[in-house]
Design an enzyme around this catalytic site. Structure first.
Site, mmCIF file in Angstrom:
data_model
loop_
_atom_site.group_PDB
_atom_site.id
_atom_site.type_symbol
_atom_site.label_atom_id
_atom_site.label_comp_id
_atom_site.label_asym_id
_atom_site.label_seq_id
_atom_site.Cartn_x
_atom_site.Cartn_y
_atom_site.Cartn_z
ATOM 1 N N VAL A 20 13.915 52.326 17.030
ATOM 2 C CA VAL A 20 13.184 51.393 16.178
ATOM 3 C C VAL A 20 12.560 50.303 17.057
ATOM 4 C CG1 VAL A 20 13.300 49.921 14.130
ATOM 5 C CG2 VAL A 20 14.803 51.903 14.293
ATOM 6 N N CYS A 21 13.302 49.261 17.359
ATOM 7 C CA CYS A 21 12.736 48.106 18.064
ATOM 8 C C CYS A 21 12.412 48.385 19.531
ATOM 9 C CB CYS A 21 13.659 46.900 17.919
ATOM 10 S SG CYS A 21 13.826 46.385 16.194
#
Length: 186
Positions: free
Chosen positions: A130-131
């Protein structure tokens, strides 16, 4: 070619992920703590820029993320606080608030790094799929070489983490062993 100036970006090293009982904690997340400490120590010794990219949202204001995720990481809330010894320290460390997955999206990170003469970023933290992936993709899009040390990131979805690391290495930057990333910061 001259050795590129390298910065360290620590992504979401906050209580929400690393403190047991917090909403985003998952088994195995603590495995990245010592590798991140080693990266940070190398950056501090060499005077490299260290960016603490942390998700923070404004209390009392709507945020588009709430359509997909529950309200989280509000400014001043316990889950948004820096975990343990990961608070910024020293003149070469700064904080970038991010309201989306990428540390670059709608922040001044690209401008900050450009003004410091940085051309390569070592990205460590959570979550790989994700990040970390979003930050690596936007680093590449902004003209920085993203480097992700394999031991300094993970996810509660290992299969997605592996796929993300494969994509980062193939299309955006490099996935390297921790020792190589430490050398880049030294």
């Amino acid at each position: 070619m001259q050795n590129p100036r390298t910065a360290l970006i620590l992504v979401d090293v906050i209580n929400s992920f690393f403190e047991a009982g917090q909403p985003n904690h998952y088994p195995g997340v603590e495995d990245v703590l010592e590798p991140m400490r080693a990266l940070r120590a190398a950056a501090r010794r060499s005077g490299s820029v260290v960016v603490h990219a942390v998700e923070r949202h404004r209390p009392g204001f709507d945020d588009f993320e709430w359509r997909k995720l529950p309200v989280h990481h509000l400014e001043g809330a316990a889950d948004a606080g820096f975990f343990a010894d990961f608070s910024p320290l020293g003149a070469n460390e700064t904080v970038v608030w991010k309201r989306r997955f990428s540390a670059f999206f709608a922040t001044d990170l690209a401008l900050l790094l450009t003004e410091q003469g940085v051309s390569r970023v070592v990205i460590a933290g959570v979550k790989t799929n994700v990040c970390i992936r979003a930050t690596a993709q936007d680093a590449f899009a902004n003209g920085f070489e993203p480097v992700v040390p394999r031991e300094a990131t993970n996810s509660n979805r290992p299969h997605l983490a592996e796929a993300s690391l494969e994509d980062i290495h193939r299309y955006m930057g490099r996935v390297v062993p921790l020792a190589e990333a430490i050398e880049m910061l030294s």
